[in-house]
Motif scaffolding. Structure first.
Motif, short mmCIF file in Angstrom:
data_model
loop_
_atom_site.label_atom_id
_atom_site.label_comp_id
_atom_site.label_asym_id
_atom_site.label_seq_id
_atom_site.Cartn_x
_atom_site.Cartn_y
_atom_site.Cartn_z
N PHE A 1 0.76 -1.24 0.00
CA PHE A 1 -0.02 -0.02 0.04
C PHE A 1 0.84 1.27 0.09
O PHE A 1 1.98 1.13 0.53
N GLN A 2 0.41 2.04 -0.74
CA GLN A 2 1.25 3.48 -0.91
C GLN A 2 1.13 4.18 0.77
O GLN A 2 2.29 4.82 0.97
N ASP A 3 0.23 3.82 1.47
CA ASP A 3 0.42 4.53 3.01
C ASP A 3 0.79 3.37 3.84
O ASP A 3 0.33 3.33 5.14
N TYR A 4 1.38 2.29 3.28
CA TYR A 4 2.17 1.24 4.21
C TYR A 4 1.10 0.24 4.95
O TYR A 4 1.23 -0.97 4.82
N ALA A 5 -0.11 0.74 5.54
CA ALA A 5 -1.05 -0.32 6.25
C ALA A 5 -0.37 -1.27 6.90
O ALA A 5 -0.72 -2.53 6.84
N LEU A 6 0.63 -0.58 8.00
CA LEU A 6 1.17 -1.79 8.68
C LEU A 6 0.27 -2.07 9.96
O LEU A 6 -0.71 -1.47 10.29
N LYS B 1 8.95 2.64 8.22
CA LYS B 1 7.66 2.02 7.86
C LYS B 1 7.52 1.63 6.46
O LYS B 1 7.09 0.52 6.12
N GLU C 1 4.65 2.81 -5.15
CA GLU C 1 5.58 3.93 -4.80
C GLU C 1 6.34 3.44 -3.60
O GLU C 1 6.24 3.71 -2.41
N SER D 1 -8.22 -0.49 5.62
CA SER D 1 -6.79 -1.21 4.91
C SER D 1 -6.22 -2.39 5.63
O SER D 1 -5.75 -3.29 5.34
N VAL E 1 -5.32 -5.31 3.55
CA VAL E 1 -3.99 -5.79 3.64
C VAL E 1 -3.93 -7.42 3.86
O VAL E 1 -3.25 -8.17 3.14
#
Ligand SMILES: Nc1ncnc2c1ncn2[C@@H]1O[C@H](COP(=O)(O)OP(=O)(O)OP(=O)(O)O)[C@@H](O)[C@H]1O
Ligand SMILES: Nc1ncnc2c1ncn2[C@@H]1O[C@H](COP(=O)(O)OP(=O)(O)OP(=O)(O)O)[C@@H](O)[C@H]1O
Ligand SMILES: [Mg+2]
Ligand SMILES: [Mg+2]
Lengths: 234, 218, 225, 225, 218
Positions: free
Chosen positions: B86-91, B139, B159, C119, C123
């Motif tokens: 994900f572009q915003d990481y979503a960890l 991240k 990205e 998300s 994920v």
């Protein structure tokens, strides 16, 4: 009419009788303003102890009025105004054989009011004990919190037999919905119900006049109609 | 071979428009996707991943039809065997860096591969750290490592290197290329850095407002 | 403290713990569905879940009593085929407790689920994880504060709830006589000293338990937020 | 439907609405503090807030009655200085309702606040906004689902709550006799027909109201999540 | 003049270390900060903004002491008159793009300036859009515009252009510089792009693992 207002705290099972007596009373004494509040005797007692604005307390037993007397909350001693009679009630069983019906195999549950709080329960139990029936059925007994709840257990069919007040068996809603058997006075003494005037009633005479009225012979037929025994007249 | 022919209505800075992509991408190649901000790069990747349902079209990966609006086929993301970054990481905030990465693997965990990834992506000292204590770049690297940990058939990287410094970026570009060379997963990488696109892509898919999808084979 | 009261306390604990556990098992899937699916009549369903709160407990208890009665379809069905009579049994008061506690558990969990970013699920799905795995490994750990609130509210409510239980249970020692009923009995009998003692013990035990439940929450927060 | 019952219903609505509003005013700052400050005894405070649930309502009502009684310090203080007697008045049952509803409101709001990312507040502060502005413009709009859950649970509970209110209020028509007590009365008097009618009306009115409350939630979610 | 002399313990990829920064930055200048990922750039900005309390030291802005550990001074972020752009944007999800931007202004709203920003940052068509419907680059631009909307004394921009494509990037660099020229706010911009740093910075602060803070005046 404000001067002639009385607030009466009455045990819940007096509702039908008192409404009829009140109607008759208002005819005889027009202009009186009676507010009757129903509740369990225990709750009403606690509320009186903590300052509830009641003038007259009509309990379902004699214990609570005497507790109020002990605390000096009353201005005269309590008087019996009627006697409650214990009846056995069932919606399915024919009770003409009397108390022995509780030994029938189809009776899985027997509803009795909690003897710690309700004199109806106490008297029922004492009767069963005296007749050596108690030990035979004790495992099947369920305890109603008060006499109304005991009646609900029976009316709803969850208990096959219940020991309730005769007045409840004669209540409009319950008439003709089942069979009842009135326990004879010699084996199960009726329950004395006492009323007491609460400090502060003196502001007008209405509460005292009403108390006199309910034990007068003008009301006898009403009490009888609802299954109560009459108070001894002096 | 990945066959994509879809249309999807999106809202861009220039008002609402139809994102329409029709292309064939070779298997096992490294494909770079670029285009201006808001053109629909993320949307395209999400459609391939099964996270967005296109308004119309077909997405086919080899013999497997991922999506077909006419025949009402829409395979769930779980079954597409993809890896999506994900572009915003979503960890996952409740897992450490290491747990995040190894969560990506199937029941048979390949611990060695997780360790290699942690080392290559400079996360060694942060193994036991939760994501809320990581810097932006850290991240991003964790999210990248998590995506690679799965060894999926298709890798979709949105990205992946936008927040790392230039030295690290070159190092990680090489790491990604190495992973691609080792496992041969078809890789789609979105980037707005022209140098990166030129360096990494064996194929480039250029999205533009003229809605013509140009594809160059190197 | 009499042996009788220890038994009563034990029964209370058993009832509250069991009801809370069962409510958790019911509440998790229901709140998950409510949080993540959108259907037209959802506000109706949500309002319906609140309904056990709206009716006075003794009245709700009375309706349950009627439902359990062997004179009615459902009650007679149970009696005939399984020889079960729910009124005046521990099973009966568990059912009553569950109905009474439903709103607390489901509402708490649902707000938890619906405040998670989409998300997390996305994920997890792209990583090939099933809905079940996602639920237990990803979603559940992230709604811990809501989970704890739900458990605490439900547990506390089961302990204090007595209207329904009193009605359905029939106050049978060792079977359906729980602490709140015992205390109520003593207050009714104007036996304030015993009532105060019992209230105090009940209060203290629950207080310690709830503090422990909330401490889990705290340590969780310090670790991750 | 008798005029009497319409009055009772009106009183019930007034009680529930007022209590819910007051609880909102109390609950917002308290839950804000609980969510954003960390102190050692926080789990204790949280457990304490649950305590009104643990005691049986009539028993809690009994303790309130004692507290309100002019025979005690607090009650006699009110009586002497303000000529207020709380027992058996509408004000008294409002206080009782508030105490009973406290856990629902505070717990719901608190989970709402604590699930918001810290960055919302941080951004707002760096933009020079005060804590108050941040609270009303940034935090509150983002906990709407929790806010609605809190309001719905509290409101429903205020409607159905009767143990405490009966004890403190004393069933006085027009002043403290709310619908749940009226229904309880009828069940006690074995007047099931009227009780059923009243229950049905109460149920329906609350159901419609709660559905409306939850519909707000739904439209909010569709717009922003 | 901004005077910074602080020490703060942080955890980096190389294990825990002390971030120690001692520097003087000129007023009203455009200062670029760069350094490897995880070195502490974001942490430094947050300390200047008052969002992180340094373990030890002094931060002074002109005559105003923001922070002084010895004299226990720590001015709250609200009173520092700064604008801070978060690396992860932190947009308010319940506000539209336009609401987010104008929320940054004080009670006296400068609507014209908000409009100018929305236009310059290519957000015109997205005015009424909520952040969850924006692409990565669009979010970044909104966050940047929100920070600039306030006309603060100090602007702290944490990688404001990492997610936009190169054409847009050059355009926006010029926009930022223009805003700086117009209002003269002291601006600290974090970037890992060496070209960007060289182009924009009148001053460059290079953070490195040797803990020496090099400062170049142009
Ligand atoms: N969840 C959403 N719902 C509706 N529209 C969306 C959503 N997310 C993005 N969009 C719109 O779709 C368009 C394409 O977005 P997308 O995220 O695919 O752009 P992108 O090419 O990835 O841009 P960037 O380089 O800025 O990340 C954008 O203009 C945006 O307004
Ligand atoms: N909230 C936090 N609590 C504790 N440690 C943190 C926190 N945030 C970041 N750190 C640690 O502090 C170090 C510096 O982080 P910082 O975010 O300042 O790096 P950065 O220079 O901005 O890096 P990047 O370019 O990747 O954004 C990192 O190594 C990280 O592990
Ligand atoms: Mg994107
Ligand atoms: Mg950073």
């Amino acid at each position: 009419t404000k001067e002639r207002k009385a607030t009466i705290a009455a045990a819940a099972n007096l509702r039908y009788v008192l409404e009829e007596i009140k109607e008759q009373y208002l005819k005889d004494y027009p202009g009186a303003d009676l507010q009757i509040i129903y509740g369990s005797s225990g709750t009403l007692t606690q509320q009186i102890i903590n300052g509830a604005p009641f003038d007259l307390f009509m309990s379902a037993d004699t214990k609570f009025p005497s507790k109020l007397e002990d605390r000096g909350m009353t201005s005269a001693s309590a008087i019996n105004y009627c006697y409650g009679r214990v009846a056995m009630w069932s919606s399915t069983l024919d009770l003409s054989q009397g108390l022995s019906a509780i030994l029938l195999p189809e009776v899985k549950k027997i509803a009795i009011a909690n003897p710690d709080n309700a004199p109806y329960g106490l008297n029922s139990i004492n009767t069963l004990k005296r007749l050596n029936l108690y030990d035979k059925v004790s495992k099947r007994i369920v305890w109603g919190e008060n006499i109304n709840q005991t009646a609900q257990y029976t009316f709803s069919g969850n208990a096959e037999i219940g020991f309730i007040a005769l007045s409840l068996a004669l209540a409009p809603e319950m008439k003709n919905k089942g069979h009842y058997y009135v326990l004879p006075e010699n084996i199960c003494p009726p329950i004395a119900q006492a009323a007491v005037l609460i400090n502060g009633w003196e502001k007008n005479g209405e509460a005292s006049r009403f108390l006199d009225y309910i034990i007068s012979s003008q009301c006898d037929h009403i009490w009888k109609k609802y299954g109560y025994g009459l108070a001894k007249k002096d | 071979m990945i066959y994509i022919d879809i249309e999807h209505k999106i809202l861009t800075s220039e008002g609402s428009r139809i994102l329409s992509v029709k292309t064939e991408l070779p298997d096992n190649k490294f494909i770079c996707i670029s285009g201006p901000s808001g053109i629909g790069k993320t949307t395209l990747l999400k459609m391939i991943a099964g996270l967005i349902k296109p308004d119309w079209g077909i997405i086919q990966m080899g013999d497997c039809i991922f999506f077909d609006s006419l025949n009402n086929i829409n395979i769930s993301p779980q079954k597409r065997n993809i890896g999506f970054m994900f572009q915003d990481y979503a960890l996952f905030p409740h897992m450490t860096v290491e747990e995040n990465i190894s969560f990506a693997q199937n029941k048979v965990k390949d611990k060695a591969w997780v360790d290699t990834l942690i080392k290559s992506y400079g996360l060694e000292a942060l193994r036991k750290q939760k994501p809320n204590k990581l810097s932006g770049g850290q991240k991003q690297r964790t999210a990248l490592a998590r995506t690679l940990a799965k060894k999926a058939d298709i890798l979709l990287l949105d990205e992946p290197l936008s927040s790392v410094d230039s030295t690290m970026r070159i190092k990680l570009q090489n790491e990604i290329l190495k992973t691609h060379a080792d496992f041969g997963s078809t890789t789609l990488l979105v980037s707005h850095d022209q140098d990166e696109v030129n360096k990494m892509g064996q194929c480039v898919l250029q999205l533009g407002y003229d809605q013509i999808r140009s594809i160059k084979n190197y | 403290m009499s042996e009788d009261f220890i038994n009563t306390l034990w029964l209370t604990g058993k009832l509250a713990t069991l009801s809370t556990c069962i409510l958790l098992v019911i509440g998790l899937p229901v709140s998950y569905l409510l949080a993540y699916t959108h259907f037209k009549i959802k506000p109706l369903v949500e309002a319906l879940i609140c309904m056990p709160l709206v009716l006075p407990p003794t009245v709700l208890g009375y309706y349950l009593l009627i439902a359990f009665s062997p004179q009615n379809i459902w009650g007679s069905f149970l009696e005939k085929h399984f020889n079960i009579r729910l009124a005046f049994t521990f099973e009966g008061i568990i059912i009553a407790s569950i109905i009474a506690g439903l709103p607390f558990m489901i509402q708490s969990l649902q707000t938890g689920f619906s405040s998670l970013p989409a998300s997390y699920r996305e994920v997890s799905y792209t990583l090939g994880k099933s809905k079940t795995t996602t639920f237990f490994k990803v979603l559940l750990p992230n709604i811990k504060p809501s989970l704890i609130t739900g458990i605490a509210l439900t547990f506390a409510h089961c302990i204090g709830e007595f209207g329904i239980v009193l009605m359905v249970g029939g106050n049978i020692p060792g079977e359906t006589r729980i602490a709140s009923i015992a205390i109520y009995d003593q207050v009714q009998a104007l036996d304030y000293k015993t009532a105060n003692q019992y209230s105090f013990i009940l209060f203290l035990t629950s207080f310690i338990l709830l503090t422990l439940i909330y401490s889990i929450n705290k340590s969780f927060k310090i670790k991750t937020i």
